[in-house]
Design a protein around this motif. Structure first.
Motif, PDB file in Angstrom:
ATOM      1  N   TYR A 195      -3.155   6.877  -4.531  1.00 35.91           N
ATOM      2  CA  TYR A 195      -3.638   5.954  -4.070  1.00 35.91           C
ATOM      3  C   TYR A 195      -2.975   4.827  -4.148  1.00 35.91           C
ATOM      4  O   TYR A 195      -1.867   4.652  -4.921  1.00 35.91           O
ATOM      5  N   GLN A 196      -3.219   3.899  -3.183  1.00 34.01           N
ATOM      6  CA  GLN A 196      -2.495   2.405  -2.965  1.00 34.01           C
ATOM      7  C   GLN A 196      -2.977   1.652  -4.125  1.00 34.01           C
ATOM      8  O   GLN A 196      -4.241   1.577  -4.551  1.00 34.01           O
ATOM      9  N   HIS A 197      -2.006   1.047  -4.952  1.00 28.68           N
ATOM     10  CA  HIS A 197      -2.406  -0.068  -6.020  1.00 28.68           C
ATOM     11  C   HIS A 197      -3.097  -1.050  -5.496  1.00 28.68           C
ATOM     12  O   HIS A 197      -3.111  -1.598  -4.365  1.00 28.68           O
ATOM     13  N   PHE A 198      -4.069  -1.582  -6.418  1.00 26.36           N
ATOM     14  CA  PHE A 198      -4.933  -2.551  -5.923  1.00 26.36           C
ATOM     15  C   PHE A 198      -5.653  -2.372  -4.755  1.00 26.36           C
ATOM     16  O   PHE A 198      -6.258  -3.385  -4.067  1.00 26.36           O
ATOM     17  N   THR A 199      -6.290  -1.123  -4.689  1.00 26.87           N
ATOM     18  CA  THR A 199      -7.256  -0.818  -3.801  1.00 26.87           C
ATOM     19  C   THR A 199      -8.477  -0.308  -4.497  1.00 26.87           C
ATOM     20  O   THR A 199      -8.249   0.331  -5.782  1.00 26.87           O
ATOM     21  N   ARG A 200      -9.712  -0.028  -3.981  1.00 29.04           N
ATOM     22  CA  ARG A 200     -10.518   0.815  -4.479  1.00 29.04           C
ATOM     23  C   ARG A 200     -10.223   2.202  -5.235  1.00 29.04           C
ATOM     24  O   ARG A 200     -10.501   2.639  -6.429  1.00 29.04           O
ATOM     25  N   GLY A 201      -9.376   2.801  -4.366  1.00 23.36           N
ATOM     26  CA  GLY A 201      -8.918   4.190  -4.884  1.00 23.36           C
ATOM     27  C   GLY A 201      -9.805   5.156  -5.321  1.00 23.36           C
ATOM     28  O   GLY A 201     -11.015   5.247  -4.799  1.00 23.36           O
TER      29      GLY A 201
END
Length: 407
Positions: A195-201
């Motif tokens: 998951y991309q950092h600083f996303t809800r992920g």
């Protein structure tokens, strides 16, 4: 193989609903093999006169090709078979083999294998591929994604499915991946997805984001922190904001704040943003031209408004545009989200209008009521025109090429 199974299932369901007739090669008059048991799954192979199962990989084809239906004309139309590459692959003219599209395939480094759009054959659906050079991106950490011709930041979700991030393979071909290698290690969560950092992920608790230490959390020192709600939101999403706004970094404080989306204006110092030249907060029959002013919709049907001239011009004519351009819709406005736009722009975009607009043809088209110039041709409004067919509930429907109501 899964693609073909799904196709056959859909054919069966549609046939059960009475929506689709059997495939043409199920007709014994067109396909000699159709008389055999399960004949609708068999195709005639002219070189040896035998029947083989449809979509079979390997003999009588090479190991990288499958048997596909092909209409042949020899006195009367018949269906036989030809060897073609499976879905998402194409044949190379260099060696005749099949390669994955958008891979390096048989190409040199810095090139990728793409569909050859310049080659067509009315007697065959064989797909050919050609080596295409990768396009450079403006940013140093961006990757060109050939499937849509856009650039995305590396190690972001970009065009990838959930749980994968955009990166490149050793040949610099863009890939969507998630593995335990060093580059992706810090993006990999305990569910084995990236998951991309600083996303809800993968985070389930409201207001938490996926952090570089591979945990879910929210801290007041993060720029994503929203003071009023005491929660964290992804930058670039609607977050805690109202319609027409996005949660963006403030240019001075570098903290997340609710700001109007690009191309929107805040109406009369309220908390709502609207797209100019749509109805927005205005009364029926009016549209917004700036942050404070609504005007009565002045244009007749088939015309668009140009604010500098305070005048309406017919779609597809030159209007106030310089030579070689014509009046077109504002394609940046999305009617389903923004409302109908009355804004006219001068354009001659590739794949939408001719690169060198033929004003004489366009003018001739505009003389007929209910006609409009689009993608190098004259079309009737409210007919299917250039719009694709869509499928709803497995029954065929048709998109309709629409003008803007009330003009």
């Amino acid at each position: 193989m899964a693609f073909h199974i799904a196709t056959l299932i859909l054919l069966g369901l549609d046939a059960a609903l009475g929506a689709v007739l059997p495939p043409p090669w199920a007709n014994p008059k067109l396909n000699p093999c159709a008389t055999q048991p399960g004949g609708w799954q068999l195709l005639y192979w002219p070189p040896d006169g035998k029947c083989y199962k449809i979509f079979k990989t390997g003999y009588p084809c090479s190991n990288d090709m499958e048997l596909s239906p092909s209409p042949t004309k020899s006195g009367e139309q018949k269906f036989s078979a030809e060897c073609r590459c499976p879905p998402m692959k194409a044949q190379s003219a260099r060696d005749g083999k099949c390669y994955d599209l958008y891979s390096r395939g048989p190409c040199e480094k810095g090139f990728y294998f793409a569909p050859d759009t310049n080659y067509t054959d009315d007697n065959s659906k064989r797909l050919w591929g050609v080596c295409t050079q990768s396009r450079p991106c403006p940013g140093p950490n961006e990757i060109f994604w050939p499937r849509d011709g856009r650039c995305y930041h590396k190690l972001t979700k970009g065009p990838c499915p959930k749980g994968q991030l955009l990166t490149t393979d050793p040949d610099l071909i863009p890939q969507c991946r998630c593995n335990k290698h060093r580059e992706l290690r810090d993006y990999r969560y305990s569910d084995n997805q990236c998951y991309q950092h600083f996303t809800r992920g993968p985070c389930r608790e409201k207001g938490h984001l996926f952090l570089p230490d591979r945990t879910c959390g929210c801290h007041s020192f993060l720029p994503h922190f929203h003071d009023d709600t005491r929660l964290c939101y992804e930058i670039g999403t609607i977050g805690p904001c109202n319609s027409g706004e996005n949660y963006q970094l403030h240019p001075e404080t570098r903290r997340g704040t609710c700001q109007c989306k690009a191309g929107y204006v805040r109406y009369a110092n309220t908390s709502s943003c609207f797209r100019p030249f749509t109805q927005g907060p205005c009364a029926v029959g009016e549209f917004l031209i700036n942050s404070t002013t609504c005007i009565a919709q002045p244009c007749p049907r088939g015309h668009l408004y140009f604010l500098p001239q305070d005048k309406c011009y017919r779609i597809g004519t030159r209007g106030p545009c310089r030579k070689g351009r014509i009046v077109t819709f504002d394609f940046d406005t999305r009617p389903s989200l923004d409302g109908i736009s009355y804004n006219g722009v001068c354009s001659c975009e590739k794949d939408v209008y001719d690169n060198n607009c033929d004003e004489e043809e366009i003018t001739e088209c505009s003389k007929s009521d209910g006609m409009v110039w689009y993608r190098k041709r004259c079309y009737k409004l409210y007919a299917q025109g250039p719009c694709p067919k869509v499928r709803v509930g497995m029954r065929g429907l048709v998109n309709v090429f629409l003008d803007i109501p009330g003009r």
